[in-house]
Design an enzyme around this catalytic site. Structure first.
Site, PDB file in Angstrom:
ATOM      1  N   SER A 177      50.982  64.546  75.305  1.00 16.05           N
ATOM      2  CA  SER A 177      50.385  63.302  74.839  1.00 16.05           C
ATOM      3  C   SER A 177      48.854  63.348  74.897  1.00 16.05           C
ATOM      4  CB  SER A 177      50.953  62.159  75.668  1.00 16.05           C
ATOM      5  OG  SER A 177      50.655  60.933  75.081  1.00 16.05           O
ATOM      6  N   ASP A 362      59.313  60.339  67.598  1.00 13.81           N
ATOM      7  CA  ASP A 362      58.151  59.990  68.415  1.00 13.81           C
ATOM      8  C   ASP A 362      57.297  58.982  67.659  1.00 13.81           C
ATOM      9  OD1 ASP A 362      55.856  59.946  70.001  1.00 13.81           O
ATOM     10  OD2 ASP A 362      55.997  62.082  70.451  1.00 13.81           O
ATOM     11  N   HIS A 395      58.958  60.475  72.509  1.00 13.64           N
ATOM     12  CA  HIS A 395      57.797  60.863  73.314  1.00 13.64           C
ATOM     13  C   HIS A 395      58.124  61.284  74.751  1.00 13.64           C
ATOM     14  CE1 HIS A 395      53.479  61.058  73.068  1.00 13.64           C
ATOM     15  NE2 HIS A 395      53.366  60.488  74.258  1.00 13.64           N
TER      16      HIS A 395
END
Ligand code: NAG
Ligand code: NAG
Length: 420
Positions: A177, A362, A395
């Protein structure tokens, strides 16, 4: 945006900033889950039977960061020599605990240690175990006066240097991320590339234009002071969000600048309020609900409001640039030009080994945005760019998913071994 709207925004912003300062609920929870003086090694790693060392280092700008080192696996290794170091970098609103909470069979940190790597876990400035500074108190405004640009310039290079000098080896890098955003920005400026063997980027973030995650709402809430309340963070970005961040006229630009100044300076860091949901970025494929409960005892972690504003600018502008001070005069003073300089992903050295893994579900590292990044990397040496697409992954699957070991981590280990 009329004057009345501006007034309302200022009031809401001030209320929001105030609401964030004494993070009552989260602070209480934390005190319960982490006894004073106990570090991540004692808390999370030692119970699984791994060796673990606590390290601290100081960045050039005075932030004292902690790193946890798992130098080897549980079983005595045949060679006995030190393994290849790997630096694990967490994302925004989390810390190094992200990598340490799942079982040894499912967590990347332990899997790497058991595969013979020397694992180093990063904790960015402002998070629980990296909240000290040589002269600033973490309750002061100045402590929180940084955006993710400062992680690019200071935290990441300092940690890489520390590992290089401590192990006399070049580490591999692995980010998730915002950890990938910071790394990509650093690589594009030629930082750390000559000190790393390779980089694996899970859910790579360079562009955020297609982000539909409720994290957007979380960001918006940081400005309009709606945080708290009992609703789950779900839905899409409210229509006012874009208007709020892109004032149409020059006069409004100045008013907006004042507003941002007030918001940034009135706050002492950004804290996500409960309810925090792991489902903040897409419907995850293989999360174990009891593992998620454990995760939520330690996360989210605070970050600076300026970082959240900067992420919001990336979302708004569709380009990846340094922090926009909005007022052209201030940008000129900081950067020598009226607009903040862009990070150009095409400048990443084409021979630097990269592994990118991204998910079809995601909502933060949206596949369309990752596609744009891959477009920028089309000049990359094909033998040194590995791309993995997992249609069913969202994610959080990449860090705490129970099936990430089969879909992602195996390939990460063989990628690192290829470039050892
Ligand atoms: C979920 O986590 C719990 C506790 O860590 C563990 O006992 C259980 O086996 C896990 N379930 C799966 C499907 O991995
Ligand atoms: C990025 O750099 C490449 C060459 O390295 C150049 O062709 C391209 O125009 C640059 N992009 C931007 C947005 O400046």
């Amino acid at each position: 945006m009329g004057p009345a709207a501006v007034a309302v925004l200022v009031i809401l912003c001030a209320a929001g900033a105030e609401a964030r300062v004494p993070a009552g609920h989260l602070a209480t929870r934390r005190r319960d889950s982490v006894p004073a003086g106990v570090g991540a090694c004692a808390l999370a790693v030692a119970p699984f039977g791994y060796p673990c060392e606590e390290h601290t280092m100081t960045t050039v700008d005075g932030y004292i960061l902690s790193l946890q080192r798992i130098p080897r696996g549980r079983r005595p290794s045949g060679g006995g020599g030190a393994g290849q170091p790997v630096l694990l970098q967490h994302g925004v609103l989390t810390d190094g605990m992200t990598w340490l909470l799942s079982s040894p069979e499912e967590s990347l940190a332990y899997i790497l240690a058991d595969s013979g790597f020397d694992v180093w876990v990063a904790n960015n400035r402002g998070t629980r175990w990296s909240s000290r500074h040589v002269s600033l108190d973490s309750s002061s405004r100045r402590y929180w006066d940084w955006s993710w640009d400062d992680l690019v310039v200071n935290d990441m290079p300092s940690m890489v240097d520390y590992i290089c000098s401590h192990t006399a080896q070049k580490p591999h890098f692995l980010g998730h991320s915002m950890g990938t955003l910071v790394a990509l920005a650093a690589f594009s400026e030629g930082r750390t590339v000559d000190k790393l063997k390779s980089a694996a980027l899970l859910t790579p973030v360079a562009y955020l234009s297609h982000m539909t995650t409720p994290l957007g709402i979380l960001l918006a809430k940081a400005f309009v002071g709606e945080a708290g309340g009992g609703e789950p963070l779900q839905g899409t970005v409210p229509p006012s969000w874009n208007q709020l961040l892109r004032p149409p006229h020059r006069l409004h630009r100045y008013l907006y600048f004042l507003l941002v100044l007030v918001c940034v300076h009135a706050s002492r860091g950004f804290r996500a309020e409960r309810p925090w949901r792991v489902r903040t970025a897409g419907k995850n494929y293989c999360l174990n609900s009891s593992a998620v409960d454990v995760f939520l005892q330690y996360e989210p972690q605070p970050t600076s409001t300026k970082t959240m504003v900067h992420l919001a600018q990336t979302f708004r502008d569709g380009v990846l640039s340094k922090y926009d001070y909005v007022w052209p005069g201030v940008n000129v003073e900081k950067y020598g030009q009226p607009d903040p300089p862009a990070y150009n992903m095409s400048n990443i050295p084409p021979g630097f080994p990269l592994f990118l893994s991204y998910g079809g579900r995601d909502e933060l590292a949206d596949p369309v945005d990752v596609g744009r990044l891959l477009g920028d990397l089309r000049g990359h040496d094909p033998g040194r760019l590995t791309v993995q697409y997992l249609e069913q992954f969202a994610h959080a699957d990449f860090v705490i998913g129970t099936c990430a070991k089969d879909y992602v981590y195996k390939d990460v280990v063989s990628f690192f071994n290829r470039f050892n």
